[in-house]
Design a protein around this motif. Structure first.
Motif, PDB file in Angstrom:
ATOM      1  N   ASP A  40     -13.458   3.103   2.430  1.00 50.75           N
ATOM      2  CA  ASP A  40     -13.003   3.052   3.957  1.00 50.75           C
ATOM      3  C   ASP A  40     -11.413   2.352   3.965  1.00 50.75           C
ATOM      4  OD1 ASP A  40     -13.497   3.029   6.722  1.00 50.75           O
ATOM      5  OD2 ASP A  40     -13.288   0.894   6.545  1.00 50.75           O
ATOM      6  N   LEU A  41     -11.256   1.309   3.030  1.00 47.61           N
ATOM      7  CA  LEU A  41      -9.972   0.763   3.236  1.00 47.61           C
ATOM      8  C   LEU A  41      -8.937   1.754   2.699  1.00 47.61           C
ATOM      9  CD1 LEU A  41      -7.907  -1.721   3.055  1.00 47.61           C
ATOM     10  CD2 LEU A  41      -8.480  -2.297   0.781  1.00 47.61           C
ATOM     11  N   LEU A  42      -9.269   2.613   1.784  1.00 50.52           N
ATOM     12  CA  LEU A  42      -8.086   3.589   1.161  1.00 50.52           C
ATOM     13  C   LEU A  42      -8.146   4.752   2.336  1.00 50.52           C
ATOM     14  CD1 LEU A  42      -8.850   3.855  -2.468  1.00 50.52           C
ATOM     15  CD2 LEU A  42      -6.696   3.068  -1.511  1.00 50.52           C
ATOM     16  N   TYR A  43      -9.017   5.038   3.016  1.00 42.64           N
ATOM     17  CA  TYR A  43      -9.173   5.914   3.808  1.00 42.64           C
ATOM     18  C   TYR A  43      -8.400   5.704   5.159  1.00 42.64           C
ATOM     19  CZ  TYR A  43     -10.958   8.994   7.757  1.00 42.64           C
ATOM     20  OH  TYR A  43     -11.233   9.819   8.587  1.00 42.64           O
ATOM     21  N   VAL A  44      -8.463   4.502   5.816  1.00 44.52           N
ATOM     22  CA  VAL A  44      -7.680   4.103   6.696  1.00 44.52           C
ATOM     23  C   VAL A  44      -6.223   3.772   6.506  1.00 44.52           C
ATOM     24  CG1 VAL A  44      -7.581   2.097   8.593  1.00 44.52           C
ATOM     25  CG2 VAL A  44      -9.949   3.100   7.964  1.00 44.52           C
ATOM     26  N   ALA A  45      -6.113   3.192   5.293  1.00 43.76           N
ATOM     27  CA  ALA A  45      -4.587   2.839   5.108  1.00 43.76           C
ATOM     28  C   ALA A  45      -3.949   3.933   4.724  1.00 43.76           C
ATOM     29  CB  ALA A  45      -4.631   1.688   4.108  1.00 43.76           C
ATOM     30  N   GLY A  46      -4.388   4.928   3.954  1.00 46.54           N
ATOM     31  CA  GLY A  46      -3.709   6.065   3.650  1.00 46.54           C
ATOM     32  C   GLY A  46      -3.339   6.826   4.976  1.00 46.54           C
ATOM     33  N   ARG A  47      -4.328   6.981   5.927  1.00 45.88           N
ATOM     34  CA  ARG A  47      -3.887   7.837   7.137  1.00 45.88           C
ATOM     35  C   ARG A  47      -3.169   7.098   8.101  1.00 45.88           C
ATOM     36  NH1 ARG A  47      -9.418  10.267   9.746  1.00 45.88           N
ATOM     37  NH2 ARG A  47      -7.816  11.054  11.079  1.00 45.88           N
ATOM     38  N   LEU A  48      -3.130   5.725   8.024  1.00 41.07           N
ATOM     39  CA  LEU A  48      -2.426   5.220   9.126  1.00 41.07           C
ATOM     40  C   LEU A  48      -0.897   5.124   8.507  1.00 41.07           C
ATOM     41  CD1 LEU A  48      -4.488   1.831  10.040  1.00 41.07           C
ATOM     42  CD2 LEU A  48      -3.392   3.665  11.492  1.00 41.07           C
ATOM     43  N   ALA A  49      -0.871   4.910   7.121  1.00 38.76           N
ATOM     44  CA  ALA A  49       0.553   4.946   6.513  1.00 38.76           C
ATOM     45  C   ALA A  49       1.163   6.309   6.591  1.00 38.76           C
ATOM     46  CB  ALA A  49       0.210   4.673   5.008  1.00 38.76           C
ATOM     47  N   ALA A  50       0.591   7.398   6.429  1.00 39.71           N
ATOM     48  CA  ALA A  50       1.025   8.781   7.032  1.00 39.71           C
ATOM     49  C   ALA A  50       1.441   8.873   8.302  1.00 39.71           C
ATOM     50  CB  ALA A  50       0.026   9.785   6.340  1.00 39.71           C
ATOM     51  N   GLY A  51       1.154   8.019   9.431  1.00 44.96           N
ATOM     52  CA  GLY A  51       1.374   8.138  10.639  1.00 44.96           C
ATOM     53  C   GLY A  51       0.328   8.869  11.353  1.00 44.96           C
ATOM     54  N   ASP A  52      -0.970   8.956  10.925  1.00 44.41           N
ATOM     55  CA  ASP A  52      -1.884   9.481  11.768  1.00 44.41           C
ATOM     56  C   ASP A  52      -2.244   8.682  13.206  1.00 44.41           C
ATOM     57  OD1 ASP A  52      -4.444  10.383  12.866  1.00 44.41           O
ATOM     58  OD2 ASP A  52      -5.227  11.088  10.745  1.00 44.41           O
TER      59      ASP A  52
END
Length: 638
Positions: free
Chosen positions: A230-242
């Motif tokens: 969950d941490l990687l999923y949320v952080a990765g998508r937010l960092a990409a501007g989702d």
């Protein structure tokens, strides 16, 4: 002193510390002392924690006394509240080790003074605050704007991604105090940036890492895998501007006022936790259908859980008997409710009793209004691990017919809606066999004995309230049972029980069961189809995903080299072609090595490996979830 990590019992004597305070202490520590930090934390085990005026003290050597003086909330919220008597303080190993050994504070209970003003502002960065007077349910505090993350939010998410990817590449054995501090620092930045879901995932990851390294009883590796995913999923998508607002999440706050409530009891649930807490939780439903709970859980063991069957708990100026509340109701004024639906017991609470109702009338009847397959599908769709409506957390209700038993599990089928008055309802044609597994098999509780009694009457119609098991096919953990309205072959409970029997506390007697009439009995089912999840070759993917967390990148590479084609082949033959593909990519990335300017092998950037692991874990979770969902709708095979 011994070289081992402090246990939960040791840590319970230390006050909680804010993530930012612990992270700042590790950051200030000279790099030459980083390698000694984990060993120093381990040597704190068995060191007595003394009491001093306004706090606690820990002796870390002949000339080093660390003193912690928590603030009004009971947590260490400022670096000046942690002092050491040695000459190198505050950048000393002793002070840092003690702060690292402290439990991480729950920010809903122990707010961070540096971010309280910003996070509670109605114009805070990208997240609503759920102000007093608004809804206090799970949706309170969720952002309503579908806008892209700000520059600060993307920077905070990127920092979380880097810290989490480094932990994943290293594995639990190497994820000591320094990598954990990087996660805590990134979590603090996420809080300041208004990313509560990412912050919560980071803090739960740190707690999971500590629990796994300490080998705490009751901790499961699968839980750490879920939260790191969950941490990687949320952080990765937010960092990409989702711009998905669900990635921002819910601002978890302490208990908030909720005006006047009318609540009705559903059932009682005994609680025996692995970390030394026990008691009872009474599940409630409000007049408008919200699910709440009121608990009495304190330090103790199975004895306390058993003795809480008729426990009286103070709710403000009112003494609440859990046995009475579970079958009755209360009109409460001045109450407070937590984000996950727990009722508070502050001094200003006033309550008056309401007439008890059975499960077939009023808001309680809504528990049984939908088919189980529809409820299961909705619960499995929740992707936030902290969503109280997710599978395994929210209550489920249904009408079943007992058809047999396997081991300590009762086998049952869901009843179809009534077609004519006066006739016993029949099972859904070609419906799945549902397993009713005990919530807790401890001999001091009545779960197992009561399920055996139910299994002795094939053909018995029962109304069940429980929780879905999100990891096993067509499995429920029942908390309470009652008679099916209008059925002849059903339970016959005393009038004062209001049509429900708590499986952990009440005991089914012979008089509660219908007579053994051959016409009402059915041929018992003595076997059940294989669990679609447990018997599928997906266990190979699960093992590799968990090995990545418990052993790190190199452990995955070694395992993949040992398996060779035996890893993806069985998956392809069983039809899991996508699982085979993502697993092969994970294996390849784990063994990818780069070379520096001098031609020497070095570890590559962890980003590609983290994305490969995230894709594998996400596909595994979605596939298992779909197998479980289909197990509630598909007819049994054979």
């Amino acid at each position: 002193m011994t070289d081992r990590t402090p246990t939960a019992a040791d840590i319970d004597r230390l006050p909680p510390v804010l993530p930012g305070v612990a992270a700042a202490a590790v950051a200030a520590l000279p790099p030459r002392l980083h390698r000694r930090l984990d060993a120093t934390v381990g040597r704190l085990t068995g060191v007595p924690v003394g009491r001093v005026d306004g706090g606690v003290s820990v002796h870390c050597g002949a000339e080093a006394l660390v003193t912690l003086t928590p603030g009004p909330t009971g947590a260490v919220t400022d670096p000046h509240q942690a002092r050491c008597s040695c000459l190198l303080a505050p950048r000393c190993l002793h002070r840092t080790a003690v702060l690292v050994a402290c439990p991480i504070a729950d920010l809903a209970t122990h707010p961070d003074p540096a971010s309280t003003a910003a996070s509670s502002s109605p114009d805070g960065p990208g997240v609503a605050t759920g102000r007093t007077g608004g809804p206090a349910g799970p949706a309170a505090g969720r952002t309503s704007r579908n806008t892209a993350p700000t520059k600060a939010q993307r920077a905070a998410a990127s920092a979380l991604w880097r810290a989490a990817a480094a932990v994943l590449a290293a594995g639990v054995p190497a994820a000591g105090a320094v990598p954990q501090a990087e996660l805590l620092r990134a979590a603090h930045s996420a809080r300041l940036a208004g990313l509560p879901r990412a912050e919560s995932a980071a803090l739960r990851t740190v707690r999971g890492l500590r629990a796994h390294r300490e080998r705490q009883a009751g901790h499961r590796l699968a839980e750490l895998v879920e939260v790191l995913h969950d941490l990687l999923y949320v952080a990765g998508r937010l960092a990409a501007g989702d711009p998905d607002p669900a990635l921002v999440g819910i601002l978890r706050r302490a208990y908030q006022p909720d005006g006047t409530l009318e609540v009705y009891g559903v059932c009682r649930e005994p609680v025996i936790s692995a970390n030394g807490y026990a008691g009872v939780v009474t599940h409630l439903v409000t007049a408008d259908g919200r699910r709440l709970s009121f608990g009495d859980v304190k330090p103790g063991g199975p004895d306390r859980a058993r003795d809480c069957a008729r426990a009286v708990t103070e709710m403000g100026a009112v003494a609440v008997n859990h046995s009475v509340l579970a079958r009755g109701g209360l009109r409460i004024t001045g109450t407070t409710v937590s984000p996950d639906g727990r009722l508070g017991a502050g001094k200003g609470v006033r309550a008056s009793p309401l007439t008890g109702t059975d499960w077939s009338t009023g808001p309680l009847a809504e528990l049984f209004a939908r088919p189980l397959a529809e409820v299961v599908t909705a619960q499995l769709a929740a992707d936030d691990p902290e969503d109280p409506d997710r599978a395994g957390a929210a209550l489920v209700g249904g009408d079943l017919m007992v058809v047999g038993a396997v081991g300590d599990q009762v086998l049952a089928r869901e009843l179809a809606p009534a077609t004519e008055a006066g006739a016993d309802r029949v099972p859904v044609p070609d419906g799945p066999v549902i397993r009713l597994a005990p919530v807790d098999s401890h001999p001091m509780l009545a779960h197992v004995a009561n399920l055996r009694r139910l299994a002795s009457r094939p053909g018995l119609r029962i109304r069940v309230v429980g929780r879905l098991d999100p990891d096993r096919a067509s499995t429920l953990h029942p908390l309470a049972v009652g008679p099916v309205p209008g059925a002849a072959a059903t339970l016959r409970l005393p009038t004062g029980w209001h049509g429900r029997l708590d499986l952990g506390y009440d005991e089914i007697q012979g008089s509660h069961l219908p007579p053994r009439e051959p016409a009402a009995m059915t041929e018992p089912v003595l076997a059940v189809d294989a669990d679609a999840v447990a018997e599928s070759p997906l266990w190979r993917v699960r093992r590799l995903v968990e090995l990545a967390v418990s052993g790190g990148r190199r452990a995955v590479a070694e395992a993949a080299r040992g398996e060779g084609t035996g890893l993806a082949g069985p998956l392809r033959r069983a039809g899991f072609t996508t699982a085979a593909a993502v697993t092969a990519v994970l294996a390849d990335e784990s063994d990818r090595r780069g070379r520096d300017a001098f031609g020497r092998l070095n570890d590559p950037d962890p980003d590609r490996y983290a994305w490969a692991w995230l894709a594998t874990t996400a596909h595994l979770a979605a596939t298992e979830r779909e197998l479980i969902r289909s197990s509630w709708t598909a007819p049994p095979v054979g």
